[in-house]
Design a protein around this motif. Structure first.
Motif, PDB file in Angstrom:
ATOM      1  N   SER A  54       0.782  -1.103  -0.133  1.00  0.00           N
ATOM      2  CA  SER A  54      -0.338   0.071  -0.024  1.00  0.00           C
ATOM      3  C   SER A  54       0.795   1.465   0.030  1.00  0.00           C
ATOM      4  O   SER A  54      -0.019   2.213  -0.046  1.00  0.00           O
ATOM      5  CB  SER A  54      -0.735   0.386   1.294  1.00  0.00           C
ATOM      6  N   ALA A  55       1.938   1.040   0.165  1.00  0.00           N
ATOM      7  CA  ALA A  55       2.800   2.191  -0.291  1.00  0.00           C
ATOM      8  C   ALA A  55       2.578   2.864  -1.129  1.00  0.00           C
ATOM      9  O   ALA A  55       2.600   2.651  -1.924  1.00  0.00           O
ATOM     10  CB  ALA A  55       4.429   2.396   0.682  1.00  0.00           C
ATOM     11  N   PRO A  56       3.013   4.467  -0.936  1.00  0.00           N
ATOM     12  CA  PRO A  56       2.630   5.232  -2.445  1.00  0.00           C
ATOM     13  C   PRO A  56       3.704   5.320  -3.165  1.00  0.00           C
ATOM     14  O   PRO A  56       5.051   5.131  -3.317  1.00  0.00           O
ATOM     15  CB  PRO A  56       2.761   6.686  -1.623  1.00  0.00           C
ATOM     16  N   LEU A  57       3.773   5.266  -4.735  1.00  0.00           N
ATOM     17  CA  LEU A  57       4.357   5.398  -6.108  1.00  0.00           C
ATOM     18  C   LEU A  57       5.153   6.833  -5.476  1.00  0.00           C
ATOM     19  O   LEU A  57       3.848   7.397  -5.506  1.00  0.00           O
ATOM     20  CB  LEU A  57       3.903   5.055  -6.987  1.00  0.00           C
ATOM     21  N   GLU A  58       6.370   6.296  -6.585  1.00  0.00           N
ATOM     22  CA  GLU A  58       7.008   7.670  -6.611  1.00  0.00           C
ATOM     23  C   GLU A  58       7.498   8.687  -5.350  1.00  0.00           C
ATOM     24  O   GLU A  58       7.039  10.250  -5.299  1.00  0.00           O
ATOM     25  CB  GLU A  58       6.556   8.790  -7.161  1.00  0.00           C
ATOM     26  N   GLN A  59       6.984   8.159  -4.040  1.00  0.00           N
ATOM     27  CA  GLN A  59       7.451   9.041  -3.039  1.00  0.00           C
ATOM     28  C   GLN A  59       8.269   8.313  -2.070  1.00  0.00           C
ATOM     29  O   GLN A  59       8.820   8.452  -0.790  1.00  0.00           O
ATOM     30  CB  GLN A  59       6.161   9.297  -1.880  1.00  0.00           C
ATOM     31  N   ALA A  60       9.732   7.320  -3.439  1.00  0.00           N
ATOM     32  CA  ALA A  60      11.130   7.253  -1.736  1.00  0.00           C
ATOM     33  C   ALA A  60      10.250   6.173  -0.703  1.00  0.00           C
ATOM     34  O   ALA A  60      11.066   6.002  -0.280  1.00  0.00           O
ATOM     35  CB  ALA A  60      11.754   8.275  -1.792  1.00  0.00           C
ATOM     36  N   ALA A  61       9.375   5.565  -1.210  1.00  0.00           N
ATOM     37  CA  ALA A  61       9.262   4.424   0.061  1.00  0.00           C
ATOM     38  C   ALA A  61       9.672   3.324  -0.460  1.00  0.00           C
ATOM     39  O   ALA A  61       9.384   2.248   0.416  1.00  0.00           O
ATOM     40  CB  ALA A  61       7.614   4.650  -0.300  1.00  0.00           C
ATOM     41  N   GLY A  62      10.561   3.086  -1.688  1.00  0.00           N
ATOM     42  CA  GLY A  62      10.962   2.025  -1.501  1.00  0.00           C
ATOM     43  C   GLY A  62      10.769   1.015  -2.734  1.00  0.00           C
ATOM     44  O   GLY A  62       9.404   1.309  -2.982  1.00  0.00           O
ATOM     45  N   LEU A  63      11.653   0.331  -3.402  1.00  0.00           N
ATOM     46  CA  LEU A  63      11.601  -0.511  -4.245  1.00  0.00           C
ATOM     47  C   LEU A  63      10.189  -1.691  -4.542  1.00  0.00           C
ATOM     48  O   LEU A  63      10.560  -2.087  -3.641  1.00  0.00           O
ATOM     49  CB  LEU A  63      12.353  -0.673  -5.249  1.00  0.00           C
ATOM     50  N   ARG A  64       9.901  -1.534  -5.686  1.00  0.00           N
ATOM     51  CA  ARG A  64       8.792  -3.302  -5.908  1.00  0.00           C
ATOM     52  C   ARG A  64       9.685  -4.186  -6.491  1.00  0.00           C
ATOM     53  O   ARG A  64      10.200  -3.897  -6.783  1.00  0.00           O
ATOM     54  CB  ARG A  64       7.622  -2.802  -5.862  1.00  0.00           C
TER      55      ARG A  64
END
Length: 264
Positions: free
Chosen positions: A69-79
């Motif tokens: 659920s981490a937001p995209l394009e927000q440096a939350a981590g690579l999938r």
């Protein structure tokens, strides 16, 4: 062959072409079952962390996230997986759990940017020097511009296919001619759009063959970024084939009507 059979066959083919393109357009608009499995291109980066560790020796921390659920394009981590559609791209921590970005008309295919903006700042800076620019993969301008142009070709091609289906139903000489012209125009537009997507995916997939070296360069391993073609492109080519074949019965039906009108 009776004219009615020609019209029915041509209308069926143009309808199938439109239906296939509708499926292409819904790809990656969300992570539900059907859209999740339709995409134009996929980027698998599950082995990228191993390649980084192999090259720098030091442990690799916080490069990935397990939070779907981490937001995209927000440096939350690579999938692990990135799938790109015509209106959005989605990132997945496994085959089913993921999140999609904002929907945009004519989403541009920019896999390099998608990866960098998901990485924490330190890994994003590192990757810009670590991922070589000797391939088209980092060339977001080229890939984005061409995928945007391809989107409009595919959209207009689908609309022409729909117009061919609608006008082909009416039993009139002029509508048979119009449906033939729409089918031809739609076929050309789908051909252009599908060809562009085929080229940009193939060119970005050149990164699949890149390798990284250890510090002493005695050993190598793959970079860990793998680009592959998605079902959406195959559906697009299938829609093109259906619309091309539909031109024949539409044209035959128009010729039959023309001959009958001339004899009278």
């Amino acid at each position: 062959m009776r004219g009615e059979i020609c019209v029915g066959f041509g209308s069926l083919l143009s309808f199938v072409a439109v239906l296939l393109m509708i499926f292409v357009h819904v790809g990656q608009i969300n992570t539900s079952n059907v859209p999740r499995n339709i995409f134009m291109a996929k980027v698998n980066v599950s082995a990228y962390g191993d390649a980084v560790h192999f090259a720098i020796i030091d442990p690799v921390y916080n490069l990935y996230t397990d939070n779907a659920s981490a937001p995209l394009e927000q440096a939350a981590g690579l999938r692990q997986l990135y799938k790109f559609g015509l209106y959005s791209h989605c990132a997945y921590v496994n085959d089913t759990a993921g999140r999609c970005g904002n929907e945009t008309i004519g989403e541009q295919y920019k896999p390099y940017d998608a990866l960098l903006t998901d990485m924490p700042a330190n890994w994003s800076i590192f990757s810009q020097s670590f991922i070589p620019d000797t391939t088209t993969f980092p060339n977001s301008s080229f890939l984005g511009h061409n995928s945007k142009a391809a989107y409009w070709m595919l959209l207009l091609g689908m609309l022409c296919g729909a117009a061919a289906f609608i006008t082909g139903v009416a039993k009139h000489n002029m509508t048979f001619l119009v449906s033939t012209l729409f089918a031809i125009a739609g076929s050309l537009l789908l051909l252009i759009g599908a060809s562009i997507w085929t080229v940009i995916i193939q060119r970005s997939a050149a990164i699949n063959d890149l390798v990284v070296h250890t510090a002493n360069e005695n050993q190598t391993m793959p970079l860990g970024i793998v680009v592959s073609v998605g079902p959406g492109l195959f559906l697009t080519w299938a829609a093109f084939a259906c619309l091309v074949v539909s031109v024949v019965p539409y044209m035959i039906r128009y010729d039959i009507c023309f001959v009958r009108a001339y004899i009278k």
